[in-house]
Each structure stands twice: as C-alpha cells, then as structure tokens.
Design a protein around this motif. Structure first.
Motif, PDB file in Angstrom:
ATOM      1  N   LEU A   1      20.848  45.892  76.957  1.00 48.15           N
ATOM      2  CA  LEU A   1      20.191  47.171  76.719  1.00 48.15           C
ATOM      3  C   LEU A   1      18.967  46.977  75.837  1.00 48.15           C
ATOM      4  CD1 LEU A   1      19.936  50.232  76.846  1.00 48.15           C
ATOM      5  CD2 LEU A   1      21.689  50.387  75.050  1.00 48.15           C
ATOM      6  N   ALA A   2      19.095  46.167  74.800  1.00 45.13           N
ATOM      7  CA  ALA A   2      17.962  45.919  73.911  1.00 45.13           C
ATOM      8  C   ALA A   2      16.790  45.302  74.669  1.00 45.13           C
ATOM      9  CB  ALA A   2      18.385  45.005  72.761  1.00 45.13           C
ATOM     10  N   MET A   3      17.076  44.367  75.565  1.00 49.13           N
ATOM     11  CA  MET A   3      16.008  43.735  76.340  1.00 49.13           C
ATOM     12  C   MET A   3      15.301  44.758  77.223  1.00 49.13           C
ATOM     13  SD  MET A   3      14.107  41.226  77.131  1.00 49.13           S
ATOM     14  CE  MET A   3      14.879  39.699  76.553  1.00 49.13           C
ATOM     15  N   THR A   4      16.046  45.679  77.793  1.00 53.47           N
ATOM     16  CA  THR A   4      15.437  46.722  78.616  1.00 53.47           C
ATOM     17  C   THR A   4      14.538  47.619  77.772  1.00 53.47           C
ATOM     18  OG1 THR A   4      17.229  46.699  80.231  1.00 53.47           O
ATOM     19  CG2 THR A   4      15.939  48.717  80.082  1.00 53.47           C
ATOM     20  N   LEU A   5      15.027  48.076  76.630  1.00 47.58           N
ATOM     21  CA  LEU A   5      14.217  48.912  75.738  1.00 47.58           C
ATOM     22  C   LEU A   5      12.980  48.160  75.259  1.00 47.58           C
ATOM     23  CD1 LEU A   5      17.060  50.428  73.512  1.00 47.58           C
ATOM     24  CD2 LEU A   5      15.998  51.461  75.519  1.00 47.58           C
TER      25      LEU A   5
END
Length: 288
Positions: A190-194
């Motif tokens: 999720l962090a990589m997507t954000l």
C-alpha cells in the motif's frame, strides 16, 4: 520539488512510507502525535499553513477495533475529527489529501468483492468512525483520494502476522476463526502505491475513492496456517473455529474482500498476491 506531509508516521503505513522516502528527490515531513496533534484544528492549520505541502498523506488513525467499542469517542476524535481537520486545512491551502480508510465500513453480507459504489453499513465503532472520517473529508471540499484497505500487517508495530508468529512458536495449538473472509494486505505494498501516485503527481485529476488490498482471498485461519508453515512452526496445531466460538466486543464483517479494478485501471498498479507479500514480509523480519 514536491513537499509531502505524512501524519501518523510511526505506525505501520507511515513507517513504510518513511523507508521509501529515502530514495525520493522530494521533501517529506513525517509527523506523529509528538510533532502534530491532528485532533487539534489550530495546530493542524498552523503547520499546514506554514509548510504548505502539496500532498498530505494521513496515516493517523485509531485502529484498535476491540477497544473502540469502549472508547468510541476517542476513536471518533482520531478517525473523524482529525480527518476533517486535515481535509479543511488541505482545502484552504490547495493541498491534495490522501486519506486511509477500511473494509470495516461494510457489513460483510456480500458474496462478491466490494466496489467503491457499494453501500456501506459498518457493524462496529471502528467502522462507524472510519466511515465518518470519509464523510468529513468529502464535506471539506478538498482535493482528496480516499483509499480503503484491509487486514494490514508489516514488520512494524503489532499486527496479526506478528501475533501468529509469536503464538505458533510458543504454543502447541491455537484456534483461529475460519468464517471471516478477506485479504491480508502488506503495508509495504500500500505504501508503494501511495508513494508512486504522490511522486508521479498522478493524483491530479484522479481524486476519488479507491480500494486497495493485496490480491487473493482467505480466512484468518488460512492466513494463520500459511504464516506458521512459512515460518517452520509445524509443531503448533492450528484449529479452525467459528466466530461464535470466539466472542469479541466488536462485530467483524464475515466477508470483506475489496474489488481493486478501479485503482488498477486508474494508476496502472500491479498488486501482488497476499501469499507473495507475506513471504516477503517474513523474509524482512528474519533479517531484523
């Protein structure tokens, strides 16, 4: 150069974003309660007004689902009031807010993955306050992307994966519910997507509500079995049980699988299967 403010920076998602920021040419400001009380509107206004971030990523939240049943006012303060404070500050300064929400806004009565258009009906105080946070963000009129996620875990803080690692190492048997179905989500994914959306400026013109979790479907029992197997904790027998055999104060949705079609289509993200990400997280933990 972009300026990006991250709140709740010491939590699972904030910690993953901090790690990613080390390779960014942009400027990141990480805050947690010691640096910014997001429930204090004047403090939020002062910091956002002085720093003038382009993007605010709100990772601050009250996430203890059980305790929220007894502390709904406290959960509401962090999940609704704080979200509204940040959203209004973003509206005044022209920043774009990334806000994190949850699959617990649904009642779990569906049999197909939930889309962003499906009706919400939270069953718990946690779900109610998170849905109220979504509504506060929308009411502010700020530019916002709301990301609902599910069953978050990582190397940081306390979470189901780390609890299962400990229990299956210590005990000869445990019971885990088998009739609650969803998708474990690695906070790093999720962090990589954000991070990618913020870094690339892809948020501009793509404001709205999105679902993000890892791919695949399992029960908490299935997840626990896979964790123990991968960790080599074969001596512990994991027994399936029904929700009614494991009573809790908070009611959880029986089915909370999220449809990720919109986030894949809009941003072109590739989302790993939950088993793949679980193994990656376990490998990182083994190196600590």
């Amino acid at each position: 150069m972009l300026k990006i403010l991250v709140t709740g920076a010491n939590g699972q998602l904030g910690s993953e974003l901090r790690r990613l920021s080390s390779v960014s040419p942009n400027s990141y400001l990480f805050t947690d309660v010691a640096e910014l009380d997001v429930t204090d509107e004047s403090a939020v206004d002062a910091l956002v007004g002085s720093e003038r971030p382009d993007v605010i990523i709100n990772c601050a939240a009250y996430t203890n689902v059980e305790r929220a049943e007894e502390e709904e006012a406290k959960a509401d303060l962090l999940n609704r009031t704080a979200a509204g404070n940040l959203a209004r500050a973003a509206a005044r300064t022209g920043a774009t807010l990334f806000h994190i929400s949850t699959d617990y806004v649904f009642d779990g009565c569906a049999h197909l993955p939930y889309t962003e258009e499906d009706a919400t009906a939270p069953l718990s105080a946690y779900g109610r306050t998170k849905l109220a946070g979504e509504k506060a963000v929308a009411a502010s009129g700020c530019k916002a992307l709301i990301f609902r996620t599910a069953w978050l875990y990582s190397e940081f803080g306390g979470n189901f994966l780390k609890t299962m690692l400990r229990l299956t190492a210590e005990r000869d048997h445990i019971s885990v519910v088998c009739d609650q179905v969803g998708t474990p989500t690695y906070a790093g994914d999720l962090a990589m997507t954000l991070f990618s959306i913020a870094e690339g400026g892809y948020y501009a013109g793509n404001e709205g509500l999105y679902h993000f979790s890892n791919e695949g479907v399992c029960s908490w029992y299935d997840f626990a079995v896979e964790i123990a197997r991968a960790a080599g904790h074969d001596a512990c027998r994991i027994l399936p049980c029904r929700t009614e055999e494991y009573p809790t104060r908070a009611v959880r949705p029986a089915y909370s699988v999220l449809d990720k079609s919109k986030v894949r289509r809009t941003f072109g993200v590739e989302i790993p299967h939950w088993r793949e990400s679980m193994l990656y997280c376990l490998a990182r933990l083994s190196r600590q």
